[in-house]
Design an enzyme around this catalytic site. Structure first.
Site, short mmCIF file in Angstrom:
data_model
loop_
_atom_site.label_atom_id
_atom_site.label_comp_id
_atom_site.label_asym_id
_atom_site.label_seq_id
_atom_site.Cartn_x
_atom_site.Cartn_y
_atom_site.Cartn_z
N ASP A 1 -25.04 -7.25 -4.96
CA ASP A 1 -25.42 -6.44 -3.80
C ASP A 1 -24.22 -6.05 -2.94
O ASP A 1 -24.38 -5.66 -1.78
CB ASP A 1 -26.41 -7.22 -2.92
CG ASP A 1 -27.75 -7.36 -3.60
OD1 ASP A 1 -28.06 -6.51 -4.46
OD2 ASP A 1 -28.49 -8.31 -3.28
N HIS B 1 3.45 -2.08 -11.96
CA HIS B 1 2.18 -2.12 -11.22
C HIS B 1 1.61 -3.54 -11.14
O HIS B 1 0.41 -3.75 -11.27
CB HIS B 1 1.15 -1.17 -11.88
CG HIS B 1 1.53 0.27 -11.71
ND1 HIS B 1 0.96 1.28 -12.43
CD2 HIS B 1 2.43 0.88 -10.88
CE1 HIS B 1 1.49 2.45 -12.07
NE2 HIS B 1 2.39 2.22 -11.13
N ASP C 1 6.00 -4.16 -2.64
CA ASP C 1 5.70 -2.73 -2.47
C ASP C 1 4.36 -2.69 -1.75
O ASP C 1 3.31 -3.01 -2.33
CB ASP C 1 5.63 -2.06 -3.85
CG ASP C 1 5.39 -0.55 -3.76
OD1 ASP C 1 5.00 -0.05 -2.68
OD2 ASP C 1 5.59 0.12 -4.79
N ASP D 1 4.41 3.75 2.49
CA ASP D 1 4.68 3.27 1.12
C ASP D 1 6.12 2.78 1.07
O ASP D 1 7.05 3.58 0.94
CB ASP D 1 4.44 4.44 0.14
CG ASP D 1 4.64 4.03 -1.31
OD1 ASP D 1 4.77 2.83 -1.59
OD2 ASP D 1 4.68 4.94 -2.17
N HIS E 1 11.03 5.16 -14.06
CA HIS E 1 10.11 6.00 -13.28
C HIS E 1 10.89 7.08 -12.55
O HIS E 1 12.12 7.13 -12.58
CB HIS E 1 9.28 5.14 -12.32
CG HIS E 1 10.07 4.31 -11.36
ND1 HIS E 1 10.77 4.84 -10.31
CD2 HIS E 1 10.28 2.96 -11.30
CE1 HIS E 1 11.36 3.86 -9.62
NE2 HIS E 1 11.09 2.72 -10.22
N HIS F 1 7.61 10.62 -4.91
CA HIS F 1 6.39 11.44 -4.99
C HIS F 1 6.07 11.93 -3.58
O HIS F 1 6.56 11.38 -2.59
CB HIS F 1 5.22 10.61 -5.55
CG HIS F 1 5.06 9.27 -4.89
ND1 HIS F 1 4.41 9.10 -3.69
CD2 HIS F 1 5.53 8.04 -5.22
CE1 HIS F 1 4.45 7.82 -3.34
NE2 HIS F 1 5.14 7.15 -4.25
N HIS G 1 0.05 8.72 -3.67
CA HIS G 1 0.65 9.74 -4.54
C HIS G 1 -0.04 11.03 -4.13
O HIS G 1 -1.12 11.36 -4.63
CB HIS G 1 0.41 9.42 -6.02
CG HIS G 1 1.21 8.22 -6.48
ND1 HIS G 1 1.14 7.73 -7.75
CD2 HIS G 1 2.10 7.43 -5.82
CE1 HIS G 1 1.96 6.68 -7.86
NE2 HIS G 1 2.54 6.48 -6.70
N GLU H 1 12.61 6.22 -4.00
CA GLU H 1 12.41 4.85 -4.47
C GLU H 1 13.05 4.57 -5.83
O GLU H 1 12.38 4.27 -6.80
CB GLU H 1 10.92 4.53 -4.54
CG GLU H 1 10.05 5.58 -5.23
CD GLU H 1 8.59 5.16 -5.27
OE1 GLU H 1 8.30 4.04 -5.73
OE2 GLU H 1 7.73 5.96 -4.85
N TYR I 1 15.29 -2.31 -13.41
CA TYR I 1 14.44 -3.42 -13.90
C TYR I 1 15.01 -3.87 -15.24
O TYR I 1 15.07 -3.08 -16.19
CB TYR I 1 12.99 -2.93 -14.09
CG TYR I 1 12.50 -2.12 -12.89
CD1 TYR I 1 11.87 -2.72 -11.82
CD2 TYR I 1 12.73 -0.73 -12.84
CE1 TYR I 1 11.46 -1.97 -10.72
CE2 TYR I 1 12.33 0.03 -11.75
CZ TYR I 1 11.71 -0.59 -10.69
OH TYR I 1 11.31 0.16 -9.60
N ARG J 1 13.65 -2.59 -6.49
CA ARG J 1 13.33 -1.21 -6.05
C ARG J 1 13.51 -1.18 -4.54
O ARG J 1 13.21 -2.18 -3.84
CB ARG J 1 11.90 -0.84 -6.44
CG ARG J 1 11.49 0.56 -6.00
CD ARG J 1 10.23 1.11 -6.70
NE ARG J 1 9.02 0.37 -6.40
CZ ARG J 1 8.42 -0.48 -7.21
NH1 ARG J 1 8.95 -0.74 -8.40
NH2 ARG J 1 7.32 -1.11 -6.87
N GLU K 1 12.43 1.45 -1.47
CA GLU K 1 11.61 2.64 -1.25
C GLU K 1 11.42 2.93 0.23
O GLU K 1 11.02 2.05 1.00
CB GLU K 1 10.21 2.43 -1.88
CG GLU K 1 9.25 3.57 -1.60
CD GLU K 1 7.91 3.43 -2.32
OE1 GLU K 1 7.50 2.29 -2.61
OE2 GLU K 1 7.29 4.47 -2.58
N1 GLY Z 1 3.21 2.16 -4.14
C1 GLY Z 1 3.13 3.08 -5.18
C2 GLY Z 1 4.37 3.79 -5.39
O1 GLY Z 1 5.39 3.40 -4.86
O2 GLY Z 1 4.42 4.79 -6.04
MN MN Z 2 5.89 5.19 -3.85
MN MN Z 3 5.46 2.01 -3.31
#
Ligand code: GLY
Ligand code: MN
Ligand code: MN
Length: 448
Positions: A41, A249, A266, A277, A356, A360, A367, A390, A394, A412, A414
């Site tokens: 529920d 992720h 992150d 972000d 990556h 973005h 995103h 960012e 790695y 990273r 960012e």
């Molecule tokens: N937190 C997701 C990214 O950095 O794209």
């Molecule tokens: Mn990001």
């Molecule tokens: Mn991020």
């Protein structure tokens, strides 16, 4: 806690601007989000659809917006129609108060309103005389089917003079181009989400100790967000200690933070539907090792080079290319990649370590919407856009091609960046970034 927010006046202006960009006799259809079942529920916390909220500021589920610009007496007349859940004392006792069709006329400036239960019956009548129907295709369950159903029932009434729309058009190019450029109010809100997110990261650095669980650091960040009026994070926070930082992720956040490892966080909050972000990577014990520091400073060098280059007119792709060049050259200097940097870039060798993109668009969706290319060409940055920067490195824990001292390190950095007329403004600048700043902050926290 009082946060900046978008005014009803601005929501109305957005509807006007959208209608002005469409041919006359068009209707825009935007469905709301619905409650998502979690288990038994239990429902997941409700989060309104971003397009729907952008045009309405209305945060109830099971609603529908129509915006039309029909020609009447030679003039285009904008009509804003909101279908929403009807008032229902029984349901409101269980699930919360509703504005109802009467309330949205006053509080959300709708020109006309109906119960959502009447939508399928009323739409064929409301679409009479409309030539083009705009909606986002392939995003909401059954929207296409419902539109087809409305048109089908209109076709049956052609002999009674009903005029059926002749064009179904994808809405996102127009609406998402609007969302890409932030207004003064949006920038204020995004400054707040950037600053609250930044201070959440500061708190995590101050509280970090070897032996804590990753989710305990996550809790520190969420605590800060909530204490500052942000009920939910903008996305699932990533807190990865040691080699977990190499999983892009990673959200399990359930391992112990070990002395001598780095931790990558992150995380960002949401203020009035606008995301922060941020990623920071720092030593669990407050001091970078030599190898950690060398890699960290390389990522920071790449990020600084990108930030220095960002200004109106720079093609989107160029910012990514700068990060690739700095990282590839640095990896060669450290002996992690071997060969000529230009050739290593050409053959994509750097992708084993930097897999990556640089960033973005950022806005109501982390995103965010908006095209990256126009007519096949990377678009250039323009004032009012907000993007993340960012870069990362790695090194997989089982990468036998590199010296053992590098393995299992993931870094990273960012930040969130507003393009301004002269260059850019970093919205997340208040969280430390250099090795010295981070070590100093953590040293003070350890003594306290
Ligand atoms: N937190 C997701 C990214 O950095 O794209
Ligand atoms: Mn990001
Ligand atoms: Mn991020």
């Amino acid at each position: 806690m009082k946060q900046p927010c978008i005014s009803q006046r601005e929501f109305a202006e957005r509807r006007e601007r959208l209608a002005a960009r469409l041919p006359v006799n068009s209707m825009v259809v935007v469905p709301s989000a619905t409650l998502q079942h979690r288990n038994s529920d239990v429902e997941s916390p409700f989060r309104q659809d971003s397009d729907f909220y952008y045009l309405s500021g209305f945060d109830e589920p099971d609603a529908l917006i129509l915006i039309s610009n029909l020609i009447s007496k030679g003039k285009s007349v904008l009509t804003y129609t909101l279908f929403c859940q009807p008032r229902d004392p029984q349901m409101e006792v269980w699930n919360g108060y509703r504005a109802g069709p009467e309330g949205v006329l006053v509080d959300y400036l709708a020109d006309r309103s109906f119960s959502i239960d009447e939508a399928d019956e009323r739409l064929p009548e409301l679409l009479d005389g409309i030539e083009s129907v705009y909606f986002c295709m392939g995003t909401h369950y059954q929207t296409e089917v419902r539109v087809e159903h409305w048109l089908k029932s209109m076709r049956k009434k052609r002999r009674q003079g009903v005029s059926v729309p002749s064009r179904l058009v994808e809405l996102s190019p127009v609406l998402h181009e609007m969302r890409l450029f932030k207004s003064a109010q949006e920038i204020e809100v995004m400054r707040a989400s950037g600053e609250i997110s930044a201070q959440g990261h500061v708190r995590a650095m101050q509280r970090c100790r070897p032996g804590l669980m990753e989710y305990q650091l996550e809790a520190e960040i969420i605590y800060h967000f909530m204490q500052h009026g942000c009920r939910l994070p903008a996305y699932s926070s990533i807190v990865g200690g040691g080699k977990n930082a190499c999983v892009l992720h990673y959200i399990s956040n359930n391992k112990v933070l070990r002395d001598g490892d780095l931790v990558l966080i992150d995380a960002g909050c949401e203020v009035d539907y606008y995301a922060g972000d941020i990623t920071r990577t720092f030593p669990v014990n407050g001091r970078f090792s030599e190898a950690q520091r060398a890699l960290y400073e390389l990522v920071l060098k790449a990020q600084s080079a990108c930030l220095a280059a960002i200004k109106p007119g720079i093609p989107w792709e160029e910012t990514h290319d700068i990060s690739v060049s700095v990282i590839t050259e640095g990896l060669v200097e450290l002996g992690i990649l071997k060969g000529n940097p230009l050739e290593l870039i050409d053959c994509g060798a750097y992708k084993a370590f930097y897999m990556h993109r640089l960033g973005h668009w950022l806005g109501m969706d982390v995103h965010d919407v908006g095209d990256y290319k126009i007519e096949g060409e990377w678009r250039s940055l323009q004032p009012g856009m907000v993007m993340t920067v960012e870069p990362g490195i790695y090194i997989a824990p089982d990468n036998e091609s590199v010296d053992a001292c590098w393995r299992g390190i993931g870094i990273r950095i960012e930040d969130d960046v507003l393009i301004t007329s002269q260059g850019c403004e970093v919205l997340t600048a208040s969280v430390p970034k250099t090795v010295e700043e981070i070590e100093a902050l953590m040293a003070v926290a350890r003594q306290a």
